[in-house]
Structure formats: C-alpha cells, structure tokens
Design an enzyme around this catalytic site. Structure first.
Site, PDB file in Angstrom:
ATOM      1  N   TYR A 124       0.797  -1.226   0.000  1.00 12.35           N
ATOM      2  CA  TYR A 124       0.000   0.000   0.000  1.00 12.35           C
ATOM      3  C   TYR A 124       0.829   1.276   0.000  1.00 12.35           C
ATOM      4  CZ  TYR A 124      -4.357  -2.451   0.624  1.00 12.35           C
ATOM      5  OH  TYR A 124      -5.441  -3.243   0.424  1.00 12.35           O
ATOM      6  N   LYS A 191       2.405 -15.097   4.667  1.00 16.65           N
ATOM      7  CA  LYS A 191       2.609 -16.080   3.610  1.00 16.65           C
ATOM      8  C   LYS A 191       4.135 -16.253   3.493  1.00 16.65           C
ATOM      9  CE  LYS A 191       0.888 -18.618   0.280  1.00 16.65           C
ATOM     10  NZ  LYS A 191       0.141 -19.836   0.542  1.00 16.65           N
ATOM     11  N   ASP A 224      -3.806 -18.049   3.485  1.00 16.94           N
ATOM     12  CA  ASP A 224      -4.800 -18.840   2.741  1.00 16.94           C
ATOM     13  C   ASP A 224      -5.505 -19.823   3.678  1.00 16.94           C
ATOM     14  OD1 ASP A 224      -2.285 -19.956   2.963  1.00 16.94           O
ATOM     15  OD2 ASP A 224      -2.257 -20.856   0.974  1.00 16.94           O
ATOM     16  N   ASP A 248      -6.382  -5.949   5.077  1.00 15.72           N
ATOM     17  CA  ASP A 248      -7.502  -5.329   4.366  1.00 15.72           C
ATOM     18  C   ASP A 248      -8.515  -6.408   3.963  1.00 15.72           C
ATOM     19  OD1 ASP A 248      -9.016  -3.473   3.103  1.00 15.72           O
ATOM     20  OD2 ASP A 248      -7.639  -3.076   1.455  1.00 15.72           O
TER      21      ASP A 248
END
Ligand code: NAD
Length: 359
Positions: A124, A191, A224, A248
């Site tokens: 971002y 991740k 995930d 987010d």
C-alpha cells in the site's frame, strides 16, 4: 470533563451516519465539543482540497477524530484519501473488532475476533511502476540480472516493503491490546513460505515480540489457510495481526462473517493520534435518503469513548445499540427480514431508538 473531538462528517451517507453517532454519543451524558472539519469530496468542493491543512491541524491538536466515510473522486491524483490521511498522521494500526450481535443476520453466533492490520507499508505504500516506462525497464533488468530470473518485459511493478520496525510496532500493538483488553491469544498471519524476506521478516519479528508476552498465547497461520479456518471455525481466533494487504482482505472477510460492512466499526490508531470510523464507504447512491444503517458509525463512537477513557459510557452505548438491534423493530432496512424497506425505519429514527435506551 469536556472532550474536544474533531468530527469529520465525510461524503455521501457520511453526514447522516455521523450525525446519528454524534447524537448517540451526547446521549451518554459525556460532554463533547465538536470541531467539525471536511475531508474528501466535500472538502474538494468547498475548499478546493481533498485534505485541507485545517483538517490535519484539528486532528493534531485534539488527538482524536470521529470520521464518516469519504469519497476519493476519480482522477484527482489520490489513490485514496484515507490512505493519505493515515500516512500523514502515522496511524499505523487499523483496529477492526468483528463481533456478532443477536439480531444481525449472520452465519455464526458469538464470533469475537479483533483484527489488527498494519496500516503503513506493504503493497500500500504506492511504489508502483507502470509497464513500458524507462524506470520499469531499468528495474526489471536489475531484478533479472541480480536473480537470474527471466522476467516478462511487459510487466508492471508494485513494491512490497515490510520493515522490522513497522512489524515490531504492530506486533507490540496487538499484544498490548490483548493485555489491556483481557484477550488470550494473538495469531500472526502471513505467507512466509512464499515471501520469505518480507512476510518472513514480519513473522520472525512477531515471534520475537511474543517472547515478551508470556501471558498471551501466540501462534501463526498462513493467510490462505487462515481464510478457510475463519470461515469454518471462527471461534478459535481471538486477535489477528496482519500486514497491510492481508489485513484489508481478512477484515472484510471477518466483517462479512458477522453481518457485513454496514455493521463493522473501526479505528486507525497511532502513538498519539486516533481516528474512529466505520469500515463501510460513502455509499453515494443512498446519499440524503435517511436510509442506511448508522450502527457501524455508532459502534466506532463507542470505541472512541473507550479510547478517551469513558469506558462506562462506551459500555452503555454498546449495550443500547446491541439491544436495539436484537429487538429488531427499530432498525434500518438492511436488518429487517428480507431487507424489507416497508417495515424499516430511517437512519435518524434508529439513532432515536438507541438514544431512548440510553435514558
Ligand atoms: P460502500 O461501503 O460505500 O458501499 C457498498 C454497499 O454497501 C452500498 O451500496 C450499500 O449497499 C452497502 N452499505 C454500505 N454502508 C452501509 C450502511 N451504513 N448501511 C447499509 N448498507 C450499507 O463501498 P463502495 O461502493 O465500494 O465505495 C463507495 C465510496 O466510498 C468510494 O468512493 C470509496 O473510495 C469510499 N470508501 C471510503 C471508505 C472510508 O472513508 N473509510 C471506506 C471504503 C470505501
């Protein structure tokens, strides 16, 4: 004690939900002096600036703001008014409680997850390079030479930056929040198996911070897997701490689990300043109709009361809002069975029903 608070009505439905929240907050008996300032499309129209200097001065002076959603007009050079505001004021933690309320249609009962999203970096930061430009070509060739990877020449680039300092402060924020709010566990979401250096740094830092909080459980989950687990067994989670992008997405996922964006409150918090605002946007198509649900904005107001040490008033406001929703009679269309507008009441009348329970 009278609290001086910056009130940003915002755009679209913002002024309607902000007014509903202001009236409910005043009905708690706490005294406020509101400093009303515009931001977003309204500020652009009135003052020729999406984020006028007066806005920053007011928030810096008062330290606390209550904000309605704002619109970022397309083509103004801003990716997002909100991202710019959070960046300028260093509001590095986005806090989103996702709690089920009886009366709000949702898949599960008794979900109570706190999302702590890192707000200042990751993808971002806006370091983006468009396909085909000289800078992009230079960066692609550097990346290709230094890694030996074949990279497609028609690529665009977005840089993902994760620093130890920002990871440390957001992890500390999550653990401190756990301690001060009697929570039991922090889950770091990442991740790191794929993004070994960025998410890996986030995870290693969270693990390191966890050592200083032996009274709080710590675990980690890959993003995930976390999404599947949250949907199937949300009750196992307590506080989630995440880098910006996953934060987010997962905060909207969790909001969806407890009834949707229209009922999800939130806050953006830094070391000195804080802005309380609902998760939803300015829903322009409903502007001026006195139709939308004010509950996310009102619950953001209750979070603000806690932040300014008015805990008893916050508890009363939370309770009045929860009872009104559970009762189901004096609610906006989105909370009526079948979203039936004919039997619903308006934004302002729902605030009246909450105020009646505060008396
Ligand atoms: P949105 O949240 O404004 O609206 C999406 C839909 O959600 C609406 O059409 C409506 O059906 C429903 N909804 C939203 N709030 C509701 C409420 N209080 N009660 C009942 N239903 C509600 O999202 P969008 O359409 O993607 O964005 C519209 C504008 O809002 C954009 O300009 C966007 O940039 C801005 N936005 C601002 C913020 C913020 O200020 N924090 C956050 C998100 C989006």
């Amino acid at each position: 004690m009278k609290h001086t608070i910056t009130l940003i009505p915002g755009d679209g439905i913002g002024p309607e939900v902000a007014e509903a929240a202001r009236r409910c907050l005043e009905a708690t008996g706490i005294e406020f002096q509101w400093e009303v300032v515009d931001a977003g499309a309204t500020a652009l129209e009135k003052e020729g600036n999406l984020l006028p200097p007066r806005l920053f001065q007011s928030i810096r002076k008062n330290k606390v703001a209550l904000k309605g959603p704002t619109t970022t007009p397309v083509g103004t050079g801003f990716r997002s008014v909100n991202v710019a505001l959070r960046k300028e004021l260093d509001l590095y933690a986005c806090l989103r409680p996702c709690r089920s309320y009886p009366g709000i249609p949702s898949r599960y009962k008794d979900v109570d997850i706190i999302i702590v999203r890192e707000n200042s970096e990751d993808l971002y930061i806006g370091l983006e390079f468009a396909r085909g430009t000289a800078e992009t070509k230079k960066m692609l060739s550097l990346a290709s030479q230094s890694t030996g990877e074949k990279i497609s020449k028609d690529s665009s680039i977005s840089l993902k930056l994760i620093s130890e300092a920002a990871s440390r402060r957001i992890a500390r924020f999550a653990f401190e929040y756990a301690r001060t709010h009697g929570r039991r566990k922090v889950t770091a979401v990442h991740k790191a198996n794929i993004m070994k250096f960025t998410d890996g740094l986030f995870l290693d830092t969270a693990r390191d911070v966890a050592k200083a909080y032996s009274d709080i459980d710590f675990e980690d989950r890959m993003v995930d897997n976390l999404c599947a687990q949250v949907v199937q067994r949300p009750h196992q989670f307590d506080i989630l701490v995440l880098p910006n992008l996953y934060g987010d997405i997962v905060s909207d996922l969790c909001a969806g689990l407890v009834g949707g964006l229209g009922v999800a409150p939130g806050a953006n918090i830094g070391d000195e300043l804080a802005i309380f605002e609902p998760a939803h946007g300015s829903a322009p198509k409903y502007t001026g109709q006195n139709k939308v649900n004010p509950i996310a904005m009102i619950l953001s107001g209750a979070m603000m009361l806690r932040h300014i040490d008015e805990k008893a008033a916050a508890d009363r406001l939370d309770k009045a809002a929860a009872e009104t929703v559970a009762d189901g009679k004096s609610v906006t269309y989105d909370l009526r069975p079948g979203r039936d507008a004919a039997t619903a009441i308006g934004t302002s009348e729902m605030a009246d029903a909450i105020i009646a329970r505060l008396k």
